[in-house]
Enzyme design. Sequence first.
Site, PDB file in Angstrom:
ATOM      1  N   ASP A   1      35.544  36.714  31.658  1.00  0.00           N
ATOM      2  CA  ASP A   1      36.179  36.092  32.824  1.00  0.00           C
ATOM      3  C   ASP A   1      35.524  36.540  34.128  1.00  0.00           C
ATOM      4  O   ASP A   1      36.211  36.850  35.102  1.00  0.00           O
ATOM      5  CB  ASP A   1      37.680  36.397  32.840  1.00  0.00           C
ATOM      6  CG  ASP A   1      38.439  35.509  33.834  1.00  0.00           C
ATOM      7  OD1 ASP A   1      37.895  34.460  34.238  1.00  0.00           O
ATOM      8  OD2 ASP A   1      39.561  35.888  34.226  1.00  0.00           O
TER       9      ASP A   1
ATOM     10  N   GLY B   1      29.217  32.632  13.023  1.00  0.00           N
ATOM     11  CA  GLY B   1      29.725  31.371  12.480  1.00  0.00           C
ATOM     12  C   GLY B   1      30.746  31.581  11.387  1.00  0.00           C
ATOM     13  O   GLY B   1      30.744  30.864  10.374  1.00  0.00           O
TER      14      GLY B   1
ATOM     15  N   ASN C   1      44.735  38.010  44.219  1.00  0.00           N
ATOM     16  CA  ASN C   1      43.928  39.215  44.054  1.00  0.00           C
ATOM     17  C   ASN C   1      42.848  39.050  42.979  1.00  0.00           C
ATOM     18  O   ASN C   1      41.927  39.877  42.887  1.00  0.00           O
ATOM     19  CB  ASN C   1      44.790  40.417  43.671  1.00  0.00           C
ATOM     20  CG  ASN C   1      45.299  41.200  44.860  1.00  0.00           C
ATOM     21  OD1 ASN C   1      46.507  41.314  45.077  1.00  0.00           O
ATOM     22  ND2 ASN C   1      44.380  41.741  45.651  1.00  0.00           N
ATOM     23  N   SER C   2      42.963  38.013  42.152  1.00  0.00           N
ATOM     24  CA  SER C   2      42.020  37.833  41.055  1.00  0.00           C
ATOM     25  C   SER C   2      40.579  37.808  41.563  1.00  0.00           C
ATOM     26  O   SER C   2      40.252  37.074  42.493  1.00  0.00           O
ATOM     27  CB  SER C   2      42.305  36.522  40.317  1.00  0.00           C
ATOM     28  OG  SER C   2      43.489  36.612  39.581  1.00  0.00           O
TER      29      SER C   2
ATOM     30  N   HIS D   1      37.981  32.502  36.187  1.00  0.00           N
ATOM     31  CA  HIS D   1      39.110  31.581  36.330  1.00  0.00           C
ATOM     32  C   HIS D   1      39.408  31.245  37.790  1.00  0.00           C
ATOM     33  O   HIS D   1      40.144  30.300  38.069  1.00  0.00           O
ATOM     34  CB  HIS D   1      40.357  32.132  35.622  1.00  0.00           C
ATOM     35  CG  HIS D   1      41.055  33.244  36.348  1.00  0.00           C
ATOM     36  ND1 HIS D   1      40.885  34.575  36.031  1.00  0.00           N
ATOM     37  CD2 HIS D   1      41.928  33.235  37.377  1.00  0.00           C
ATOM     38  CE1 HIS D   1      41.630  35.326  36.817  1.00  0.00           C
ATOM     39  NE2 HIS D   1      42.277  34.538  37.650  1.00  0.00           N
TER      40      HIS D   1
END
Length: 348
Positions: free
Chosen positions: A127, A257, A200-201, A97
């Site tokens: 992420d 699926g 800080n991410s 992100h």
Amino acid sequence: MPRRLALLVPVALAACARPAAAQRGLPDFADLAERVLPAVVSIQVTSREQSTLPPELRGTPYERYFRQQQRRGGQLVQGAGSGFIIEPAGIIVTNGHVVGNATRVTVTTHDGTEYAARVIGSDDLTDLALLRITPRGQLAAVSLGVSDNMRVGQWVMAAGNPFGLGGSVTSGIISARGRDIGAGPFDDFIQTDAPINPGNSGGPLFNMAGEVIGINTAIYSPSGASAGIGFAVPSDLARPVVEALLRGGRVDRGWLGVSVSDADEQGRRQRGALVMGVERGSPAARAGLRQGDLVVAMNGERVETSRALVRNVAGLPPGETVRLTLIRGGRNQEIAVQIGRRPNDSQG
């Protein structure tokens, strides 16, 4: 301005008290910070933000202008995050992100040198993202430790670029492990009380040996700043993702699926993953799974929840065949399914 100065006073007093605290056996992070900070980087990102037309502009002369601006790429937005160098040749780990749909990524190393960075690849489910820069020489690097060895209560140190203030460190302990915060099927976060703030991410969470045991990703924050609850992706979860991104720039995940829910939430006594729907043409449809099937095991291993099924399947390579044990019409049966490649927006 006076209010800000008042807030700084307790911080200064706490700093003065630290030598006495150190005498009581609390750790000193100075040597650790000096050793690992050269491998911690600040990341500046430029991206284009696409907006929807506000209802009040529809049918007005401004609608045409708005749509022209959108066709030109939207509004430029600046962002910042953190990362750490995992290979001296210039490979950097950060959060997905942080880089998002960036049009430009700039990495600033601890000595203030700026580099243009290229996104090698990212993985939405964890992420995580990998960047590459071309340094003038070998860079300082840190290694991933074994997060599974960490225990609640052990000391950790976070490093990064909070609020754009690069080269910052904070300390705390591991507050909990295995946290599910609703981010996705791979939620297994390390919780820490080391202060983590916006910026800080993507930065590292170190153990006392200087190994990265987590990648700081999220905070719980009613105010927008640290409330003493931060979350980091465990290094054991990050390691295979980093390796896959290095090999091919992507992480291929398994896919059935199906849409599923927990059986006990649907009033079933038997625990498992209840199939709520099957996508047409999916691996599950080709194998004969049906709505109402209750999946209770995969390759002989119990499946207690829908999240467990999605996570286990996503961890498999596409093309592998698995054996699902399910209950249909009150009777147990087994079905072999060849796992497909997971689309970006699929549930399971």
